[in-house]
Design a protein around this motif. Structure first.
Motif, mmCIF file in Angstrom:
data_model
loop_
_atom_site.group_PDB
_atom_site.id
_atom_site.type_symbol
_atom_site.label_atom_id
_atom_site.label_comp_id
_atom_site.label_asym_id
_atom_site.label_seq_id
_atom_site.Cartn_x
_atom_site.Cartn_y
_atom_site.Cartn_z
ATOM 1 N N UNK A 151 -2.912 -6.273 -7.733
ATOM 2 C CA UNK A 151 -1.867 -7.136 -8.165
ATOM 3 C C UNK A 151 -0.685 -7.795 -7.265
ATOM 4 N N UNK A 152 -0.077 -6.480 -6.683
ATOM 5 C CA UNK A 152 0.994 -6.563 -5.963
ATOM 6 C C UNK A 152 0.989 -7.252 -4.375
ATOM 7 N N UNK A 153 1.783 -8.054 -4.274
ATOM 8 C CA UNK A 153 1.649 -9.225 -3.035
ATOM 9 C C UNK A 153 2.886 -8.581 -2.069
ATOM 10 N N UNK A 154 2.424 -8.754 -0.866
ATOM 11 C CA UNK A 154 3.425 -8.379 0.098
ATOM 12 C C UNK A 154 4.479 -9.503 0.442
ATOM 13 N N UNK A 155 5.682 -8.983 0.386
ATOM 14 C CA UNK A 155 6.581 -10.165 0.378
ATOM 15 C C UNK A 155 6.857 -10.872 1.583
ATOM 16 N N UNK A 156 7.127 -12.148 1.541
ATOM 17 C CA UNK A 156 7.123 -12.963 2.968
ATOM 18 C C UNK A 156 8.264 -12.274 3.679
ATOM 19 N N UNK A 213 0.927 -1.266 0.035
ATOM 20 C CA UNK A 213 0.063 -0.059 0.087
ATOM 21 C C UNK A 213 0.831 1.224 0.029
ATOM 22 N N UNK A 214 2.019 1.208 0.526
ATOM 23 C CA UNK A 214 3.168 2.144 0.440
ATOM 24 C C UNK A 214 3.373 2.612 -0.882
ATOM 25 N N UNK A 215 3.552 1.304 -1.831
ATOM 26 C CA UNK A 215 3.710 1.551 -3.291
ATOM 27 C C UNK A 215 2.483 2.114 -4.175
ATOM 28 N N UNK A 216 1.315 1.677 -3.760
ATOM 29 C CA UNK A 216 0.321 2.192 -4.317
ATOM 30 C C UNK A 216 -0.094 3.532 -4.094
ATOM 31 N N UNK A 217 0.002 4.117 -2.999
ATOM 32 C CA UNK A 217 -0.362 5.667 -2.475
ATOM 33 C C UNK A 217 0.671 6.306 -3.052
ATOM 34 N N UNK A 249 12.703 -0.999 -1.412
ATOM 35 C CA UNK A 249 12.132 -1.731 -0.272
ATOM 36 C C UNK A 249 11.441 -3.051 -0.294
ATOM 37 N N UNK A 250 11.082 -3.504 -1.431
ATOM 38 C CA UNK A 250 10.445 -4.503 -1.833
ATOM 39 C C UNK A 250 11.489 -5.525 -2.647
ATOM 40 N N UNK A 251 12.278 -5.209 -3.391
ATOM 41 C CA UNK A 251 13.088 -5.876 -4.603
ATOM 42 C C UNK A 251 14.031 -6.920 -3.679
ATOM 43 N N UNK A 252 14.816 -6.421 -2.627
ATOM 44 C CA UNK A 252 15.802 -7.194 -1.939
ATOM 45 C C UNK A 252 15.240 -8.600 -1.301
#
Length: 503
Positions: free
Chosen positions: A470-475, A364-368, A412-415
């Motif tokens: 469509x974006x999922x929160x990484x584990x 949701x950070x990415x979305x906003x 913040x998601x890629x790694x």
């Protein structure tokens, strides 16, 4: 985090040394933009030629980021970054010694390779910081490194004027550009001798196979092929641009030869992808749930990076010219005002990573933030010569904040997707930022600044809707330690995880 940054000890020392390496690559990469108007007049370039040089500056970064990502995963960030910094002196000197359009094209194409340095630090920082702090750490790395674009646009014109006595009183852009490469090369030696790839006692994870990205499902393999084609398309678009009558760097026959070569490159990439993933594609290997990732998530992050970093590349490249022509400013003043856009990297990109860490949802950070990018660029679409200059700068800085915060949120998601191929994933996502830069600057060369702002705004709003659905929160997004999280996941595979990964 603040106390650690001030301490300059342990992992924070590595962070400081790595963002400064990135800073220097950005100074080199953007050392042409503040002098674009001056060089055009001195070397008698046409407007289409000047715009084409801006595209050339970002073009080869597309394949370079993928190749650098592979080298990074294999050899580690210490060696890879050091070599790239030392290489920077080559295109910088080539630019400084250029006397016509053709020489500038070759020098700026080579400079695009230096722009791939960002990928290296992503892996280095992810080795030294746990997932719970990865957003702010990557934000500091990316934001303070991206500040190099401000350093180029603000400081280099001053340096050129201050050393003008060497050039007979004229602005000495050649010396200013040459010095950026020399400083980067010296720091490359320092970096090699003062950093290490991982904390003591931690093993640097390398991919089991090299040559292409390892995927974990057949659907992801075909998605990867489609992703690779998009990057090849961007390079083909550049070749087409270089063959246009007003540019004529390439003839029509040479353009077709380049296209055939690019198709050959795509065929080779496809073969390498098949070779690396042969066991999966033939059914000989099935990945455990804890080892799987979805390439469609990588593809969506590629799109987010088109809309944030791709738009930043376009804006930083064109804003000096935009302010100069829209408000009738001289090129020094226009460059100084345009530097307000990259200046915000000092705080905006780290804030995007920090929000991603603290909000509790990276999705949701990415979305906003993507919504903010879209709205701010649509506001910039309205800028014209009748606007008060401070208001135009304010709107520019608003769009800068959201675009740069989006970069921080993306990385913040890629790694967190798959540790051992972080370099390759970072390379692919980063390459799509340059894909966006090429596409946006091509649109600019065919239309005008207002159309560019509108296009970037609409693309960001489309991206925001895709992130929302469509974006999922990484584990393990907020785990205290990556290795602990990975071990726990390996020991507790679930049927729900298996079903999710097989989608």
């Amino acid at each position: 985090m603040l106390k650690g940054l001030i301490s300059f000890q342990g992992r924070y020392r590595i962070l400081h040394q790595t963002w400064f390496a990135f800073f220097l690559t950005f100074v080199c990469w953007f050392n042409f933009a503040p002098f674009a108007g001056l060089i055009q007049k001195e070397l008698h370039l046409s407007d289409p030629q000047k715009t084409t040089l801006l595209i050339c500056n970002v073009a080869l970064t597309i394949p370079a980021r993928i190749i650098i990502g592979m080298l990074l995963d294999r050899f580690g960030p210490r060696i890879t970054y050091s070599c790239l910094l030392m290489f920077a002196v080559v295109p910088c000197m080539a630019t400084a010694m250029s006397h016509d359009f053709n020489q500038l094209v070759w020098s700026r194409l080579l400079m695009g390779i230096v722009g791939s340095g960002f990928v290296i630090g992503i892996r280095m920082v992810s080795e030294w910081f746990p997932p719970k702090d990865i957003g702010i750490a990557q934000g500091v790395y990316g934001g303070w490194g991206n500040f190099g674009a401000f350093g180029a646009e603000f400081a280099l014109p001053i340096l050129a004027v201050a050393t003008g006595f060497v050039a007979g009183g004229a602005s000495n852009w050649r010396l200013a550009i040459a010095l950026t490469g020399i400083v980067a090369a010296i720091y490359g030696v320092i970096y090699f001798n003062t950093v290490q790839d991982t904390p003591s006692g931690k093993v640097y994870k390398r991919p089991k196979k090299n040559g292409a990205m390892e995927v974990t499902s057949k659907g992801s393999f075909y998605a990867m092929l489609l992703s690779n084609f998009g990057l090849i398309f961007a390079l083909g678009l550049l070749a087409w641009r270089l063959a246009q009558p007003k540019i004529h760097f390439l003839s029509q026959s040479q353009m077709y030869i380049v296209w055939i070569g690019l198709l050959g490159l795509y065929a080779y990439q496809t073969y390498q992808g098949w070779r690396v993933n042969k066991e999966l594609l033939t059914g000989q290997k099935i990945y455990a749930p804890s080892e799987r990732y979805q390439f469609r998530q990588v593809a969506l992050l590629e799109f987010t990076y088109v809309t944030n970093f791709g738009s930043e590349l376009a804006a930083v490249s064109m804003l000096p010219i935009f302010f100069e022509t829209t408000f009738g400013l001289d090129h020094h003043m226009a460059s100084t005002l345009a530097s307000s856009y990259p200046f915000l990297n000092l705080v905006s990109r780290p804030s995007g990573g920090l929000i991603s860490d603290k909000l509790g949802s990276r999705k949701w950070t990415m979305t906003v933030i993507s919504v903010g990018i879209g709205i701010s660029y649509l506001l910039a679409y309205e800028i014209n010569g009748s606007w008060a200059l401070p208001l135009a700068i304010a709107v520019t800085m608003l769009s800068a904040y959201f675009a740069q915060a989006g970069c921080g949120a993306t990385y913040g998601i890629v790694p967190l997707i798959k540790k051992e191929i972080t370099g390759q994933i970072s390379g692919n996502v980063g390459a799509y930022g340059n894909f966006g830069g090429v596409i946006y600057l091509t649109i600019l060369s065919l239309t005008n600044a207002r159309t560019l702002f509108a296009t970037m705004g609409i693309a960001a709003l489309v991206c925001a809707s895709l992130c929302a659905f469509c974006l999922k929160e990484p584990k393990g997004s907020f785990a205290e330690d990556y290795e602990t999280t990975a071990t726990a996941e390996n020991s507790l595979p679930s049927s729900s995880m298996l079903a999710e990964e097989l989608e």
